[in-house]
Write an enzyme that holds these catalytic residues in place. Structure first.
Site, PDB file in Angstrom:
ATOM      1  N   ASP A  34       0.615  -1.035   0.076  1.00  0.00           N
ATOM      2  CA  ASP A  34       0.106   0.039   0.014  1.00  0.00           C
ATOM      3  C   ASP A  34       0.852   1.311  -0.002  1.00  0.00           C
ATOM      4  O   ASP A  34       0.483   2.384   0.381  1.00  0.00           O
ATOM      5  CB  ASP A  34      -1.150   0.150   1.262  1.00  0.00           C
ATOM      6  CG  ASP A  34      -0.191  -0.218   2.710  1.00  0.00           C
ATOM      7  OD1 ASP A  34       0.864  -0.330   2.633  1.00  0.00           O
ATOM      8  OD2 ASP A  34      -1.082  -0.361   3.732  1.00  0.00           O
ATOM      9  N   ASP A  60      26.616  11.679 -13.832  1.00  0.00           N
ATOM     10  CA  ASP A  60      25.609  12.242 -14.830  1.00  0.00           C
ATOM     11  C   ASP A  60      24.354  12.280 -14.182  1.00  0.00           C
ATOM     12  O   ASP A  60      23.757  11.190 -13.424  1.00  0.00           O
ATOM     13  CB  ASP A  60      25.100  11.107 -15.937  1.00  0.00           C
ATOM     14  CG  ASP A  60      24.260  11.897 -16.956  1.00  0.00           C
ATOM     15  OD1 ASP A  60      23.472  12.673 -16.751  1.00  0.00           O
ATOM     16  OD2 ASP A  60      24.136  11.110 -18.108  1.00  0.00           O
ATOM     17  N   HIS A  73      20.277  15.797 -27.197  1.00  0.00           N
ATOM     18  CA  HIS A  73      18.702  15.280 -27.206  1.00  0.00           C
ATOM     19  C   HIS A  73      18.070  16.875 -26.998  1.00  0.00           C
ATOM     20  O   HIS A  73      18.642  17.868 -26.215  1.00  0.00           O
ATOM     21  CB  HIS A  73      18.185  14.405 -26.282  1.00  0.00           C
ATOM     22  CG  HIS A  73      18.785  14.295 -24.889  1.00  0.00           C
ATOM     23  ND1 HIS A  73      17.955  15.121 -23.841  1.00  0.00           N
ATOM     24  CD2 HIS A  73      20.049  13.998 -24.298  1.00  0.00           C
ATOM     25  CE1 HIS A  73      18.815  14.839 -22.598  1.00  0.00           C
ATOM     26  NE2 HIS A  73      19.806  14.007 -23.016  1.00  0.00           N
ATOM     27  N   HIS A 127      14.723  13.446 -21.809  1.00  0.00           N
ATOM     28  CA  HIS A 127      14.852  13.242 -23.080  1.00  0.00           C
ATOM     29  C   HIS A 127      13.598  13.793 -23.725  1.00  0.00           C
ATOM     30  O   HIS A 127      12.432  13.017 -23.676  1.00  0.00           O
ATOM     31  CB  HIS A 127      14.886  11.796 -23.616  1.00  0.00           C
ATOM     32  CG  HIS A 127      16.262  11.368 -23.160  1.00  0.00           C
ATOM     33  ND1 HIS A 127      16.772   9.968 -23.449  1.00  0.00           N
ATOM     34  CD2 HIS A 127      17.484  11.840 -22.639  1.00  0.00           C
ATOM     35  CE1 HIS A 127      17.675   9.860 -22.990  1.00  0.00           C
ATOM     36  NE2 HIS A 127      18.417  10.952 -22.518  1.00  0.00           N
ATOM     37  N   GLU A 157      26.560  16.307 -25.200  1.00  0.00           N
ATOM     38  CA  GLU A 157      27.173  15.450 -24.239  1.00  0.00           C
ATOM     39  C   GLU A 157      28.126  14.348 -25.159  1.00  0.00           C
ATOM     40  O   GLU A 157      27.838  13.398 -25.130  1.00  0.00           O
ATOM     41  CB  GLU A 157      26.119  14.829 -23.586  1.00  0.00           C
ATOM     42  CG  GLU A 157      24.896  14.068 -24.255  1.00  0.00           C
ATOM     43  CD  GLU A 157      23.933  13.519 -23.352  1.00  0.00           C
ATOM     44  OE1 GLU A 157      24.242  12.710 -22.623  1.00  0.00           O
ATOM     45  OE2 GLU A 157      22.599  13.911 -23.486  1.00  0.00           O
ATOM     46  N   TYR A 214      34.474   6.230 -24.518  1.00  0.00           N
ATOM     47  CA  TYR A 214      34.387   4.778 -23.544  1.00  0.00           C
ATOM     48  C   TYR A 214      35.176   3.760 -24.045  1.00  0.00           C
ATOM     49  O   TYR A 214      35.022   3.246 -25.193  1.00  0.00           O
ATOM     50  CB  TYR A 214      32.953   4.347 -23.420  1.00  0.00           C
ATOM     51  CG  TYR A 214      31.869   5.693 -23.233  1.00  0.00           C
ATOM     52  CD1 TYR A 214      31.621   6.268 -22.073  1.00  0.00           C
ATOM     53  CD2 TYR A 214      31.534   6.148 -24.294  1.00  0.00           C
ATOM     54  CE1 TYR A 214      30.808   7.037 -21.595  1.00  0.00           C
ATOM     55  CE2 TYR A 214      30.523   7.198 -24.230  1.00  0.00           C
ATOM     56  CZ  TYR A 214      30.243   7.819 -22.837  1.00  0.00           C
ATOM     57  OH  TYR A 214      29.452   8.795 -22.893  1.00  0.00           O
ATOM     58  N   ARG A 239      32.463  11.405 -20.133  1.00  0.00           N
ATOM     59  CA  ARG A 239      31.417  12.247 -20.860  1.00  0.00           C
ATOM     60  C   ARG A 239      31.384  13.605 -20.182  1.00  0.00           C
ATOM     61  O   ARG A 239      31.923  13.734 -19.028  1.00  0.00           O
ATOM     62  CB  ARG A 239      30.109  11.439 -20.700  1.00  0.00           C
ATOM     63  CG  ARG A 239      28.979  12.151 -21.443  1.00  0.00           C
ATOM     64  CD  ARG A 239      27.750  11.284 -21.663  1.00  0.00           C
ATOM     65  NE  ARG A 239      27.181  10.959 -20.525  1.00  0.00           N
ATOM     66  CZ  ARG A 239      27.027   9.750 -19.917  1.00  0.00           C
ATOM     67  NH1 ARG A 239      27.985   8.877 -20.681  1.00  0.00           N
ATOM     68  NH2 ARG A 239      26.535   9.581 -18.928  1.00  0.00           N
TER      69      ARG A 239
HETATM   70  N1  GLY Z   1      21.095  11.471 -18.419  1.00  0.00           N
HETATM   71  C1  GLY Z   1      20.411  10.971 -19.608  1.00  0.00           C
HETATM   72  C2  GLY Z   1      21.184  11.623 -20.539  1.00  0.00           C
HETATM   73  O1  GLY Z   1      22.163  12.263 -20.516  1.00  0.00           O
HETATM   74  O2  GLY Z   1      20.633  11.596 -21.677  1.00  0.00           O
HETATM   75 MN    MN Z   2      21.525  13.999 -21.775  1.00  0.00          MN
HETATM   76 MN    MN Z   3      22.936  13.035 -18.847  1.00  0.00          MN
END
Ligand code: GLY
Ligand code: MN
Ligand code: MN
Length: 445
Positions: A47, A267, A361, A368, A391, A395, A412
């Site tokens: 619940d 991130d 994005h 997103h 971004e 890697y 990144r």
């Molecule tokens: N944190 C998700 C992205 O960077 O797309």
């Molecule tokens: Mn992002």
């Molecule tokens: Mn991100």
């Protein structure tokens, strides 16, 4: 550590919500209606529910924060074009879960033309939708579709009396998502704030980092800062990936120890009034980049800075991504992580061993965010009011043919950028990304 209280930006005004509803209605064919449901509560276990988070489209049109509500837009209706069904007032339930706004409050506090409690929904919906030929709703929302079919069937049963029932169900999302792509000044103020809070959180985590802590300690520092500044929490699951965990794009376990000599990739972004921040930074656990880490980091940083500068009206995200691929590939060749000639490495996609996601994005109510990336088959040109992330990353797999110093290194760097009439505004400058600036901030422990 920042303990100050930031001034909150103004919430979106009632007029702006009304203008959004009008703009949506103006885009509809004649004799149409719109039906947009609020989010429901989602059970976490037995619940207890997950914290409620409003549906972004419903929020965009109403600002109404309760679950189990339904917005109906009926263009041209004299008694009012915007109708909202909301949870019934119920003193017993309200004692447990809080006061509900109720139908009268929906009109007086949220500027909706007419409101009814959900108890009246079934009886009222057919009459409200009578005469509408097309019903615009989210076609992928099964409960909304079931409700629409039920209303249509009940109107169809009265067809021989001349009643017109909606014969077409159309996708409302496409229209709404075009609207949501361009942010207003009020939205940008909220996004600046979400970005600033996110940046402060990253600074706090960098300053707190030391060998011997674990990834979750940094998550705690970040999320403390989000909530301290009035955010609802993270806008998406916080990623704190140290060492090779940084190469897992959606690593959210955040359980491993922070080790001397490794990098840590964070991130994370705050959600503020439902708008998302989205920042990535990568920095050394011990506060100093090694030569190998520095070399790879400088490749990503140079690509990222060029890509940010390329965010201008008329540019496309495809062009920006292609520029990043070129810069990263050149850097990988210079470091000896790729061999051969630049054009071949790009054409054959050899860089994808190190960089397999896209560079940008849309960002907004959803991390997103919504909106098409292509128009009539071609990449969409950026226009003022759009907000994008930039971004790039590298890697490096932990594989035998890779020099040991780079195995399992993931980097990144991500900023949030508004397209302005003359270029761009970077919302996330509050957190350093140049090596000297990161090291200086980390020395201030
Ligand atoms: N944190 C998700 C992205 O960077 O797309
Ligand atoms: Mn992002
Ligand atoms: Mn991100």
């Amino acid at each position: 550590m920042s303990r100050d209280i930031l001034t909150r930006p103004a919430p979106i005004g009632l007029d702006e919500y009304r203008d959004r509803r009008r703009a949506l209605m103006a885009a509809l064919p004649p004799a149409s209606a719109v039906l947009v449901p609020a989010a429901g509560l989602v059970t976490r276990s037995r619940d207890s529910d997950h914290p409620f988070r409003q549906n972004s489209d419903f929020h965009y049109l109403t600002g109404f924060p309760e679950p189990e509500a339904l917005l109906l837009l009926l263009p041209g209706r004299e008694e009012g074009e915007a109708i909202l069904f909301c949870q019934d007032k119920d003193p017993t339930l309200e004692a447990w879960t809080g006061i509900r706004v109720g139908a009268a409050g929906v009109v007086s506090r949220f500027g909706i033309d007419q409101a009814f409690e959900n108890a009246e929904r079934e009886a009222r919906l057919p009459d409200l939708l009578e005469g509408r030929e097309a019903l615009f709703l989210p076609l992928d929302d099964a409960p909304a579709m079931a409700l629409a079919r039920q209303v249509r069937d009940s109107l169809m049963a009265r067809r021989r009396h001349g009643v017109v029932a909606p014969s077409r169900f159309c996708d409302v999302s496409e229209l709404m998502h075009e609207q949501r792509l361009i942010k207003s000044e009020a939205e940008l103020a909220l996004m600046r704030h979400a970005a600033e809070v996110s940046a402060r959180a990253h600074c706090r985590a960098m300053q707190a980092t030391q060998v011997g802590l674990s990834e979750y300690h940094l998550q705690a520092e970040l999320e403390h800062e989000f909530i301290w500044h009035g955010g609802s929490g993270p806008a998406y699951a916080t990623i704190v990936g140290s060492g090779a965990n940084a190469c897992v794009l959606h690593y959210i376990e955040n359980r491993d120890p922070l080790r001397d000599g490794e990098l840590v990739l964070i991130d994370a972004g705050a959600e503020f009034d439902l708008y998302a921040g989205d920042i990535t930074r990568t920095f050394p656990v011990n506060g100093r980049f090694s030569d190998a880490q520095r070399a790879l980091y400088e490749v990503v940083l140079a690509a990222q800075e060029r890509a940010v500068a390329a965010v201008t009206p008329g540019a496309t995200l495809t062009e920006i991504h292609d520029g990043v691929v070129r810069d990263l590939t050149r850097g990988l060749l210079e470091l000896g992580l790729l061999e051969g000639d630049l054009e071949t490495c790009i054409e054959e996609g050899r860089y994808r061993r190190f960089y397999l996601h896209s560079t940008s994005h849309w960002l907004g109510l959803d991390v997103h965010d919504v909106g098409d990336y292509r128009v009539a088959g071609a990449p969409r040109g950026l226009t003022p009011g759009m907000v994008v992330t930039v971004e790039p990353g590298l890697y490096v797999p932990d594989e035998d043919d890779i020099p040991a110093a780079w195995r399992g290194v993931g980097i990144r760097i991500e900023d949030d950028v508004v397209v302005t009439p003359t270029g761009n505004e970077v919302l996330t400058q509050g957190v350093p990304k140049r090596i000297e600036d990161i090291q200086a901030l980390m020395r201030k422990n």
